[in-house]
Motif scaffolding. Structure first.
Motif, PDB file in Angstrom:
ATOM      1  N   ASN A 316       0.802  -1.227   0.000  1.00  0.00           N
ATOM      2  CA  ASN A 316       0.000   0.000   0.000  1.00  0.00           C
ATOM      3  C   ASN A 316       0.834   1.276   0.000  1.00  0.00           C
ATOM      4  OD1 ASN A 316      -2.606   1.086  -0.124  1.00  0.00           O
ATOM      5  ND2 ASN A 316      -2.624   1.531   2.065  1.00  0.00           N
ATOM      6  N   MET A 317       2.089   1.197  -0.426  1.00  0.00           N
ATOM      7  CA  MET A 317       2.959   2.374  -0.362  1.00  0.00           C
ATOM      8  C   MET A 317       2.619   3.419  -1.425  1.00  0.00           C
ATOM      9  SD  MET A 317       6.698   0.673   0.202  1.00  0.00           S
ATOM     10  CE  MET A 317       6.921  -0.785   1.224  1.00  0.00           C
ATOM     11  N   MET A 318       1.984   3.002  -2.514  1.00  0.00           N
ATOM     12  CA  MET A 318       1.681   3.919  -3.606  1.00  0.00           C
ATOM     13  C   MET A 318       0.211   4.334  -3.593  1.00  0.00           C
ATOM     14  SD  MET A 318       4.572   4.296  -5.125  1.00  0.00           S
ATOM     15  CE  MET A 318       5.951   3.648  -6.062  1.00  0.00           C
ATOM     16  N   GLU A 319      -0.414   4.387  -2.418  1.00  0.00           N
ATOM     17  CA  GLU A 319      -1.844   4.661  -2.371  1.00  0.00           C
ATOM     18  C   GLU A 319      -2.186   6.037  -2.938  1.00  0.00           C
ATOM     19  OE1 GLU A 319      -3.536   4.718   1.492  1.00  0.00           O
ATOM     20  OE2 GLU A 319      -1.942   5.896   2.403  1.00  0.00           O
ATOM     21  N   GLY A 320      -1.247   6.982  -2.869  1.00  0.00           N
ATOM     22  CA  GLY A 320      -1.525   8.315  -3.398  1.00  0.00           C
ATOM     23  C   GLY A 320      -1.678   8.318  -4.898  1.00  0.00           C
ATOM     24  N   THR A 321      -0.673   7.832  -5.613  1.00  0.00           N
ATOM     25  CA  THR A 321      -0.732   7.866  -7.078  1.00  0.00           C
ATOM     26  C   THR A 321      -1.603   6.751  -7.645  1.00  0.00           C
ATOM     27  OG1 THR A 321       1.350   6.624  -7.197  1.00  0.00           O
ATOM     28  CG2 THR A 321       1.482   9.028  -7.324  1.00  0.00           C
ATOM     29  N   LYS A 322      -1.914   5.729  -6.847  1.00  0.00           N
ATOM     30  CA  LYS A 322      -2.862   4.715  -7.315  1.00  0.00           C
ATOM     31  C   LYS A 322      -4.232   5.339  -7.562  1.00  0.00           C
ATOM     32  CE  LYS A 322      -1.204   0.196  -5.720  1.00  0.00           C
ATOM     33  NZ  LYS A 322      -1.454  -0.939  -4.779  1.00  0.00           N
ATOM     34  N   LYS A 323      -4.616   6.273  -6.709  1.00  0.00           N
ATOM     35  CA  LYS A 323      -5.900   6.956  -6.894  1.00  0.00           C
ATOM     36  C   LYS A 323      -5.883   7.767  -8.192  1.00  0.00           C
ATOM     37  CE  LYS A 323      -6.780   7.375  -1.932  1.00  0.00           C
ATOM     38  NZ  LYS A 323      -6.932   8.319  -0.776  1.00  0.00           N
TER      39      LYS A 323
END
Length: 678
Positions: A316-323
């Motif tokens: 879940n480290m890329m939750e910002g850019t995943k959105k």
């Protein structure tokens, strides 16, 4: 018996003063001979840092002037009385010989700079192909070689006298101890201390090897001065750098040899062009999206594909850019090769539109005053864009202060300049969220309606991961709630996870801000190179090492309100040099002429080739180790094929094309000096 060691060590220490003193004198002579007077007159701060840093960096070699006689003269003298009596004579031979080498290298540097306007560089590797008689003729008839050779006589004489004087300075007497154990304690302390002295000086006044002086650490006030910056580098240090960076093979070839190697990738009739890059002229098919008022090209330090891959989704480290990637008008390509394996070649390749191929174009002075016709900022100006470069670190890194204006940018901004010298920062640059917030503020404040292109390069996603990320929102219990215990409990793994999450959040917040402020923006995000931040051999993957995919693929996505996935010809793979033509094919009017050695991502691509590796729809390969693996993300270690190098002719051809351009600086297009933020 230990008295001999105590006295010998002092003799070694006294003589060790001579080499750095000579280097300082040589540095002063070099500055006097080549620096413009206005750059040194009254510039005491600049000169102070030049000599200070030059001293510590030079100790990387000069510290051995102390260690070698300590190990080869003083230590054996403890056990061999006859050898001890010869100690000062042996020390004199050693230190004068070392001083002799320094003098040879000094004059070599003076002559080299006279001809090449640089200190020792990779051109030295080409010396073996030079006409030796011609070199001798130049030395004696142009550089007054006879007088230089004669100068060695008084120089050696003065070194002998200096050595005699230093050895004659009285030593500290060996103390008398009341008890035997005190004597042993003193002897042990002196012995260990004599070793510690060497490491302390060699590591630049610290005991931490990571803090040992390097070019990136030179203060900008020194580094940004062409001559004073060069003067900082002692000659042995410069030679060491050259030794570690041999000249690329393509720089040694004739045009005829290069033409044969380049043939597999060159368009038909390319040899009729003065500049081979002119044969890569393309005409845009017409805009697919409305011309954006702002283009944001985000280059994230170590922003990698690996954490997006399904087997690592629990992190879940890329939750910002995943959105952002999940938005309707964002297109991501999950199989993406970087142009370089480290930061500088990737950055240079993205900007200039040719593969740097580890030739360090950014350090090449020819490219400080001009660029290739494939340069991205140079070509965007034809579409009316004002071009700006933003870097979280200092512009002295990688000689960006010189390279960026040559590449065609109108403005350049360094993190410490725009955020202030006291802004929290890592050894690379200002914390990403602070840097990006200030970048966004300045972009909004200066907006005058002119179309703008902003190339923005972050720095924080890098070891040693000491940013206090919990203060900036990282909650390990929430972010890593599904991660294996090995990741959550191991300190370094947790720090890395927090660092990756933090930098991704900073990028995501910037993107969100720009989408709200400039809804018509074209936003591009990629990483400079791959990096894996995963604890292998745990519950995530049952293996102990990374795959080629995880070690080589970086992230890539772009967004615009009119962008759709069906524009991208079903492509599942791409590379850094496909980004630039994609921009032009998306926004340029029909018939607009631009130059790109690679096709856009709007055309179907069946393979990607870089100087370091290749990729097809189902395979990824590494040229250095001549291996390949299946491309698809996997839990188990995939089968590895050895002794394979697909598309190798293309690999050599692209590198050869770069070598051609470097060998022909007359092909570069001169640019005006850009503005720097103070």
């Amino acid at each position: 018996m230990f008295e001999h060691y105590f006295f010998g060590m002092q003799q070694d220490l006294k003589l060790a003063v001579l080499p750095p003193l000579l280097c300082a004198v040589f540095r002063a002579v070099f500055i006097y001979a080549y620096a413009p007077r206005e750059s040194i007159r009254g510039q005491w701060k600049k000169l102070y840092h030049c000599f200070r840093y030059g001293f510590w960096w030079g100790m990387d070699w000069n510290a051995y002037a102390y260690l070698i006689p300590l190990a080869l003269v003083t230590l054996p003298g403890v056990f061999l009385p006859v050898y001890y009596e010869l100690g000062d004579s042996l020390r004199t031979v050693w230190i004068v010989s070392y001083a002799f080498v320094l003098y040879v290298l000094f004059w070599g540097k003076m002559i080299f700079y006279y001809h090449y306007n640089d200190i020792y560089n990779s051109t030295l590797w080409l010396g073996k192909n030079a006409d030796k008689k011609n070199l001798a003729d130049i030395f004696f008839n142009q550089n007054h070689g006879a007088w230089i050779l004669l100068s060695f006589i008084p120089y050696v004489f003065l070194c002998l006298k200096a050595t005699e004087f230093l050895l004659g300075i009285p030593n500290i007497s060996y103390p008398v101890f009341e008890t035997e154990w005190k004597g042993y304690a003193f002897n042990t302390a002196i012995f260990l201390g004599s070793i510690a002295i060497f490491y302390w000086f060699r590591f630049g006044g610290t005991f931490r090897h990571r803090l040992k002086p390097e070019w990136d650490e030179v203060p900008p006030i020194v580094k940004n001065d062409e001559v004073i910056g060069k003067a900082t580098v002692d000659d042995l240090v410069a030679l060491e750098i050259v030794w570690k960076h041999p000249a690329h093979e393509s720089l040694k070839h004739s045009d005829e040899e290069a033409a044969e190697i380049m043939e597999p990738v060159m368009p038909k009739g390319w040899q009729d062009k003065k500049d081979p890059l002119e044969s890569f002229m393309r005409k845009a098919k017409g805009p697919r999206i409305k011309k954006p008022s702002h283009i944001f090209y985000l280059l994230g330090e170590s922003h990698s594909q690996i954490i997006y891959d399904p087997q690592f989704s629990c992190l879940n480290m890329m939750e910002g850019t995943k959105k952002w990637r999940a938005q309707e008008h964002t297109v991501a390509i999950d199989n993406f090769l970087s142009a370089g394996l480290i930061s500088q070649p990737s950055l240079v390749s993205l900007i200039l539109g040719i593969y740097d191929a580890n030739m360090e174009i950014n350090e090449n002075k020819d490219f400080w005053g001009g660029c290739t016709i494939t340069s991205l900022p140079f070509q965007l100006k034809k579409l009316g864009y004002k071009t700006s470069f933003w870097y979280g670190g200092g512009l002295s890194w990688g000689s960006l202060y010189h390279f960026i204006p040559g590449a065609g940018f109108d403005e350049a901004h360094g993190g410490p300049d725009i955020c202030g010298p006291d802004a929290p920062k890592t050894w690379l640059g200002v914390y990403d969220h602070l840097f990006l917030e200030e970048t966004a503020r300045r972009i909004k404040a200066s907006d005058d309606g002119t179309p703008e292109f902003h190339f923005i390069y972050t720095t924080s996603n890098h070891g040693p991961y000491n940013i206090p990320v919990t203060e900036y929102g990282f909650d390990a219990d929430r972010v890593l709630k599904d991660a294996p215990a090995k990741v959550r409990q191991k300190d370094m793994a947790l720090r890395e996870a927090g660092g990756v999450w933090y930098t991704d959040q900073a990028l995501a917040h910037f993107i969100e801000d720009m989408q709200k402020t400039y809804p018509d923006s074209l936003i591009i995000l990629t990483g400079d190179h791959a990096a894996h931040f995963v604890e292998y051999d745990c519950d995530i993957v049952p293996r102990t090492m990374a795959t080629l995919r995880e070690n080589r693929t970086t992230s890539f996505a772009l967004s615009h309100p009119e962008l759709t996935k069906d524009m991208f010809a079903g492509n599942t793979l791409g590379g850094h040099l496909n980004i630039m033509p994609t921009i032009f094919e998306l926004i340029a009017p029909k018939g607009f002429e631009y130059y790109s050695i690679m096709p856009s991502l709007l055309e179907h691509l069946d393979h990607i080739t870089t100087p370091f590796g290749w990729m097809t729809a189902d395979t990824i390969g590494d040229y250095y180790n001549h291996v390949s693996q299946p491309l698809a993300p996997c839990m188990e270690m995939p089968d590895t094929k050895h002794d394979v190098s697909d598309f190798e002719n293309e690999r050599f051809a692209w590198s050869e094309l770069t070598g051609w351009i470097i060998r022909h600086p007359e092909l570069l297009h001169g640019m005006r000096t850009c503005e720097y933020t103070q």
